[in-house]
Write an enzyme that holds these catalytic residues in place. Structure first.
Site, short mmCIF file in Angstrom:
data_model
loop_
_atom_site.label_atom_id
_atom_site.label_comp_id
_atom_site.label_asym_id
_atom_site.label_seq_id
_atom_site.Cartn_x
_atom_site.Cartn_y
_atom_site.Cartn_z
N GLU A 60 0.81 -1.22 0.00
CA GLU A 60 0.00 0.00 0.00
C GLU A 60 0.85 1.27 0.00
OE1 GLU A 60 -0.94 -2.73 1.63
OE2 GLU A 60 -2.95 -3.10 0.86
N HIS A 129 -12.07 -5.05 8.49
CA HIS A 129 -12.48 -4.86 7.09
C HIS A 129 -13.84 -4.16 6.98
CE1 HIS A 129 -9.35 -7.87 6.45
NE2 HIS A 129 -9.43 -7.68 5.15
#
Lengths: 325, 334
Positions: A60, A129
């Site tokens: 990321e 999540h």
């Protein structure tokens, strides 16, 4: 005809910009031939090929950092961070780099890029999540924050985001992906900082964003059945924040209930409430109220998640009490 | 050494130019230290005195349109890409004539006209950005090369590894140049790193050759970076080059560097890049009188920069509210 899903609107919004501007490129995990884990980049690889749609490793920091470097040197990258929770692993770039480079170089460089990410709960993915993290970004001056609630707004805000010369955090909502709406005409754009008054009303202003919009719209329906006229406002962008539309509404309704998905502690509604308390105080006939997620990690099980997040029922009850008190 | 590519030619004229550049940067760093001590520079500075050979040597191998990314110890890189000593010192002194209008300071020197894309103070953060400018060059079909300069300490942060891996996977024209000055802030790099050469010994993990060179010899740096540039422009992907060098001052202004073993600084001062290049000039037949002229000119340039920076007004207080957004302003709500 309401035949375009929110999910398809993401890919179409990006594709429309890629067709008109060759400097628009995409990068992210599984966004190419796989079409994205949420299928929000479906068809881009087929139409634009590997030269403009790039699959990355699970890196990321490299994704957002490389997008920055490309943005600063003539490209308009659209980076995908699969789940918004994962922004935490590249937070240096979101908090320290993207929003500050223009400023600390004295305007020598600009960072025209978009970070798109699937935000929020409702799908039972558990605490790592499912978070609504738009409030994380909201603590940092220098980031535009868009969070559309309809397919048309996805396309309209995506056009503004990709054409913007500023870094944009673009929050797509996981529970809205399957929702449907009108397909907007070619060239459709929604400017930043223009809230949408979804429903006019006189007794109370309900303010929502992305996930909470279906909730406040349904709550307004149910309130109408009780004889309460609610005005419903979709902020659409947190930065720029369309405070004047909210203040103008409160000047007529004299009450405001803000419904957020992010936790009450540090949620964006706190800033909006402070603006209303400060600049709209003499218009108010009731305390400014906020409904937001409880200050706990989001649990996995649906019946537990329901305990944590605001609902239509709590919105109706709270709003009715404010009007009837 | 990784390949048998012929070294680039060196003319006496090149050596003279590099020597003067070294002297101007060194003089500016010394001036920055003195201005700090006299209270005219606020905050902190991370001086690069001792590292100049890396900046001057690498710059000599680059084109003006190549991209350079630096760390908070980056005065030398900004100046090697064309930032004037005056704009550097004025920025440190919060002056309106400073490179970043007083909004960047020592740690964020940037010189966009020289494609020096900034100095970044979160260790390692600029390395993925350098990968991004290299990616951009590929996408725009130019043959520009990107260079990320970084310290030995940055090799232990995740962004370094993510950046190098992505650069290799995408075969991008980027060169990662490590300035190994033996210390991660106040701690010997060897005591916190699993390998002897923090950058070069990691290269194999990314299918790159192990390159360690003398960072205090401008000509060596120019030659090795030149080879990496040629590979990058030819589409052969990234390189990692570890340059051995030494910090003459401590980590930052407040660090007297007492942790150094006795005699270490003195040993490295004998390998000072300025001395090394001066010896090369003498060997090439340049006389003392000519060297004195170059040294005087460099000194004069720095003296003038100090005076001009001192005389310049502070930046306009309204600058605090400019340049947040691309429209030049800072408005965030209606």
């Amino acid at each position: 005809m309401a035949d375009l899903t929110y999910r398809e609107a993401v890919a179409e919004g990006i594709a429309r910009e890629m067709r008109r501007d060759p400097s628009v490129v995409c990068l992210g995990e599984d966004i190419g031939a796989a079409g994205g884990v949420f299928k929000t980049t479906q068809g881009l690889f087929e139409e634009f090929g590997p030269a403009r749609v790039w699959d990355t490793p699970i890196s990321e920091q490299a994704i957002v950092g490389a997008a920055m470097g490309a943005a600063m040197t003539g490209m308009r990258p659209v980076a995908e961070i699969m789940f918004s929770d994962f922004l935490a692993v590249c937070w240096d770039f979101i908090a320290n780099e993207m929003p500050k480079v223009r400023y600390m170089t004295g305007g020598q460089v600009t960072v025209p890029m978009v970070v798109r990410t699937a935000n929020g709960g409702g799908l039972g993915f558990g605490a790592q999540h499912s978070q609504a993290v738009e409030n994380w970004a909201f603590t940092i001056p220098g980031l535009v924050i868009a969070a559309p609630s309809t397919p048309a707004d996805v396309i309209g805000l995506m056009a503004s985001a990709i054409r913007s010369d500023d870094p944009v955090m673009f929050f797509e909502h996981k529970t809205l992906f399957a929702s449907k709406g009108e397909r907007p005409p070619e060239g459709h754009m929604v400017p930043f900082g223009q809230a949408n008054v979804v429903r006019a009303g006189d007794d109370i202003t309900l303010v929502g964003l992305a996930w909470s919009m279906p909730i406040v719209i349904e709550a307004a329906e149910q309130l109408a059945a009780q004889g309460i006229s609610a005005e419903v406002i979709d902020l659409r962008t947190l930065v720029p924040l369309d405070a004047s539309t909210v203040l103008g509404s409160v000047a007529r309704t004299s009450r405001i209930l803000i419904v957020e998905e992010n936790p009450l502690q540090g949620g964006w509604g706190g800033t909006l409430a402070s603006i209303v308390a400060d600049e709209g105080f003499y218009d108010l006939d009731a305390p400014v109220k906020r409904l937001a997620a409880a200050n706990v990690p989001l649990p996995f099980a649906t019946h537990l998640e329901d305990q944590v997040l605001p609902s239509v029922a709590t919105t109706v009850t709270t709003a009715a009490a404010m009007v009837n008190s | 050494m990784p390949d048998g590519t012929q070294t680039l030619p060196v003319s006496t004229q090149d050596l003279r130019g590099w020597y003067e550049q070294l002297l101007v940067i060194r003089g500016t760093e010394k001036a920055a230290f003195d201005l700090f001590m006299s209270g005219l520079v606020k905050g902190t500075t991370h001086l690069a005195a001792g590292h100049e050979g890396v900046a001057v040597g690498a710059s000599a191998a680059l084109r003006p349109d190549d991209y350079v990314w630096a760390t908070y110890r980056g005065h030398h890189h900004a100046m090697a890409r064309g930032l004037s000593p005056e704009a550097c010192l004025a920025e440190l002194m919060s002056k309106g004539t400073g490179a970043c209008e007083g909004k960047g300071g020592s740690m964020h020197l940037t010189y966009a006209p020289g494609n020096m894309m900034g100095s970044y103070a979160i260790v390692g953060s600029h390395m993925p950005m350098a990968v991004g400018s290299a990616w951009s060059a590929v996408l725009r079909e130019t043959d520009q090369v990107s260079v990320a300069f970084f310290g030995d300490g940055a090799t232990n942060i995740g962004a370094f590894h993510e950046a190098v891996n992505l650069a290799v996977v995408w075969k991008l024209p980027v060169i990662f140049i490590c300035e190994n000055n033996l210390y991660m802030e106040y701690t010997p790099i060897s005591s916190v790193t699993a390998v002897e050469h923090p950058a070069a010994d990691r290269a194999a993990a990314y299918s790159l050759p192990r390159i360690v060179i003398d960072g205090n010899d401008v000509v060596t740096v120019r030659d090795e970076v030149g080879k990496a540039v040629a590979r990058a422009r030819a589409g052969e992907g990234p390189s990692i080059i570890e340059c051995l060098t030494y910090r003459h001052y401590g980590h930052s202004r407040t660090d007297p560097a007492k942790y150094r073993p006795e005699g270490e600084l003195e040993q490295w001062l004998m390998r000072d890049p300025v001395t090394v290049l001066r010896d090369q000039l003498v060997e090439a037949g340049v006389g003392e009188d000519e060297l004195t002229v170059i040294e005087g000119r460099a000194q004069q340039m720095v003296t003038h920069a100090v005076e001009a920076a001192k005389a310049a007004p502070l930046s306009d207080p309204r600058e605090a509210f400019t340049d947040v957004w691309a429209d030049g302003g800072s408005q965030w709500r209606t």
